[in-house]
Design an enzyme around this catalytic site. Structure first.
Site, mmCIF file in Angstrom:
data_model
loop_
_atom_site.group_PDB
_atom_site.id
_atom_site.type_symbol
_atom_site.label_atom_id
_atom_site.label_comp_id
_atom_site.label_asym_id
_atom_site.label_seq_id
_atom_site.Cartn_x
_atom_site.Cartn_y
_atom_site.Cartn_z
ATOM 1 N N GLY A 14 -57.012 6.835 30.200
ATOM 2 C CA GLY A 14 -56.763 7.112 31.607
ATOM 3 C C GLY A 14 -58.007 6.926 32.442
ATOM 4 N N THR A 15 -57.763 6.774 33.720
ATOM 5 C CA THR A 15 -58.854 6.547 34.666
ATOM 6 C C THR A 15 -58.679 7.432 35.886
ATOM 7 O OG1 THR A 15 -58.804 4.238 33.995
ATOM 8 C CG2 THR A 15 -60.059 4.765 35.974
ATOM 9 N N CYS A 16 -59.811 7.917 36.408
ATOM 10 C CA CYS A 16 -59.774 8.723 37.636
ATOM 11 C C CYS A 16 -60.734 8.145 38.658
ATOM 12 C CB CYS A 16 -60.232 10.151 37.369
ATOM 13 S SG CYS A 16 -59.430 10.890 35.981
#
Lengths: 242, 279
Positions: free
Chosen positions: A16-18
């Site tokens: 995942g990426t934020c």
């Protein structure tokens, strides 16, 4: 003698990426909603963003079990703060608390890569970016997670202010409007998902088109949270499953 | 209760089977300014009289939010009350953290009572000098408990503690049978009237009282002064206007019990002057 490798690891990476971008009077925080392990998908609909206080939102990628534990701990600490101070925690205060909480586990860290977004005491957007053990810095924009290597250079190109050595001092926050910042975030994820398998896939809509209905039923999403003086607004962008 | 040779420490029984130190602790509760609580099926209201040491100082905080679904009003040694509130908050936070659900009120009061009991059986401790009215909501509905320095606790439909609480208790005793079906507004009005009973003729203003509510869908919160003053004004204005105003509210709840409540509310202001104020 060959190096010994452990038979079991307490950690896992759920991918995942934020991303978070600070504006003059708003802050945009976004994360994809894919949770994975190895090459498998665990969920297409898992939120990595949590509201910690009225003016503070945290997005975390990494090992989601540690992220969940960290979120719960911060939420409980915030309750205690409210009882003692009779008010909500400010974003800078939460920033320091998060750093201390992470460092507390310096020798068995939370495998959590965090980005804190919110409004500071003056109402200006602020973003704090962390490593797994609590080293943190206030910045105008940041990304963490599997897609951060793809997104960060792009944001640097779009948002980076000229050298901090220049006078008068330049604000780290972007002069972009809220809508422009949201579009920029969508563009970031468009790029990241092209090449990062752990970040949810993406089908680019023209910004003017409302969220598509009908063609894509279910599937990964991009979660965008905007924090401004009017409060918190959450938006989802439907993404294609692939 | 007079000074005698069995009251020096809490671990000494009297020949009559009494622990005087515990009873003295309960006296401390009676010295504190009044706190009242009442509940319906869906709401619980806590109220208290604000006592300030002097005109120059601010008043003691006597109502504490413990969690979204629990609040507490205290009477007696407020320092002890503050410490116990902190304990209750901590217990609620820890329970929520572990079970991701709110701590049932009944469990909390038992923990409080056990904590109080410990202080009645250790020679190096003293009993807490504070009575707690715990108001809360759980799956089973609305609850009001009274926790005593002795380690006892009881559930109540309505109760009052502290100085001149007998006046409030008398008022509440007359009407408690209707409380179950009361609307939120009627419950608050009754709380304010009960507080007024303890004031011995002094005018009821929002500056000398505090009211807090918790209910289904309504987290525990203390009403701000403005809201309380408006409520006081609305019931102070006239007894007759009360009737028609209360009836439409009560009609929503339905039933003759509510109408009986409205009728007795009309009667009560007229009674005010007649009913003796207990000291």
């Amino acid at each position: 003698m060959t190096k010994q490798h452990p038979a079991w690891s307490p950690y896992d990476n759920n991918g995942g990426t934020c991303v978070a971008i600070a504006g003059a009077d708003y802050c945009v925080t976004a994360a994809d909603t894919r949770m994975s392990t190895g090459y498998s998908i665990l969920s297409r609909d898992y939120s990595k963003i949590i509201k910690l206080a009225d003016k503070c939102v945290m997005a975390s990628s990494g090992f989601q079990a540690d992220v969940k534990a960290l979120q719960k701990l911060l939420a409980a600490r915030h309750l205690i703060y409210q009882h003692q101070h009779n008010k909500q925690m400010s974003c800078p205060a939460m920033g320091q608390l998060l750093s201390n909480t992470l460092y507390y586990k310096r020798f068995f860290p939370y495998y959590s890569f965090n980005v804190l977004g919110g409004l500071d005491n003056e109402g200006k957007g602020c973003v704090y970016t962390y490593d797994a053990v609590g080293s943190y810095e206030r910045v105008g924009y940041s990304s963490q997670g599997s897609g951060s290597t793809l997104i960060m250079p792009f944001l640097d190109n779009q948002l980076k202010s000229p050298s901090p050595l220049l006078l008068p001092a330049q604000d780290a926050v972007t002069p972009l409007s809220e809508a422009e910042a949201v579009d920029l975030v969508k563009t970031c994820f468009a790029s990241a998902t092209e090449r990062d398998i752990y970040t949810a896939s993406f089908f680019l809509f023209p910004p003017s088109l409302p969220l598509c209905d009908g063609i894509f039923v279910g599937g990964d999403k991009l979660e965008i949270v905007v924090l401004n003086k009017d409060g918190i607004h959450r938006e989802y962008m439907e993404l294609r499953k692939d | 209760m007079f000074r005698n040779q069995y009251d020096t420490d809490v671990t000494t029984w009297s020949p009559a089977g009494r622990l005087f130190q515990v009873e003295y602790a309960m006296e401390a509760v009676k010295q504190g300014s009044a706190a009242i609580g009442l509940r319906s099926k869906t709401h619980v209201v806590l109220g208290c009289v604000n006592k300030a040491n002097s005109e120059l100082s601010s008043h003691q905080k006597k109502i504490f939010k413990v969690d979204d679904h629990i609040g507490v009003a205290i009477a007696g040694l407020t320092a002890d009350g503050r410490v116990l509130s902190r304990y209750m908050r901590s217990e609620c936070i820890n329970y929520s953290y572990t079970y991701e659900s709110p701590l049932p009120v009944g469990r909390l009061v038992v923990q409080l009572a056990d904590k109080a009991q410990v202080c009645t059986q250790r020679s190096w401790k003293r009993p807490y000098g504070v009575g707690l009215l715990v108001a809360g909501l759980d799956e089973k509905g609305a609850h009001l408990y009274y926790n005593c320095p002795s380690g006892n606790y009881f559930e109540y439909q309505a109760f009052a503690i502290g100085s001149r609480s007998q006046a409030a208790k008398t008022y509440l005793e007359r009407r408690f049978e209707n409380f179950s079906e009361s609307t939120r507004e009627d419950l608050i009005k009754d709380a304010l009237m009960a507080i007024r009973e303890t004031l011995q003729g002094e005018t009821l203003k929002s500056s000398i009282c505090t009211v807090a509510v918790v209910g289904a869908g309504e987290p525990f919160h203390i009403l701000d002064q403005e809201t309380v003053q408006k409520l006081i004004d609305s019931f102070d204005i006239a007894g007759t206007e009360e009737g028609p105003a209360a009836a439409p509210d009560s009609a929503a709840e339905g039933g003759s019990a509510a109408e009986g409540g409205a009728a007795s509310e009309q009667g009560a202001p007229a009674d005010e002057g007649v009913a003796p104020m207990d000291i």
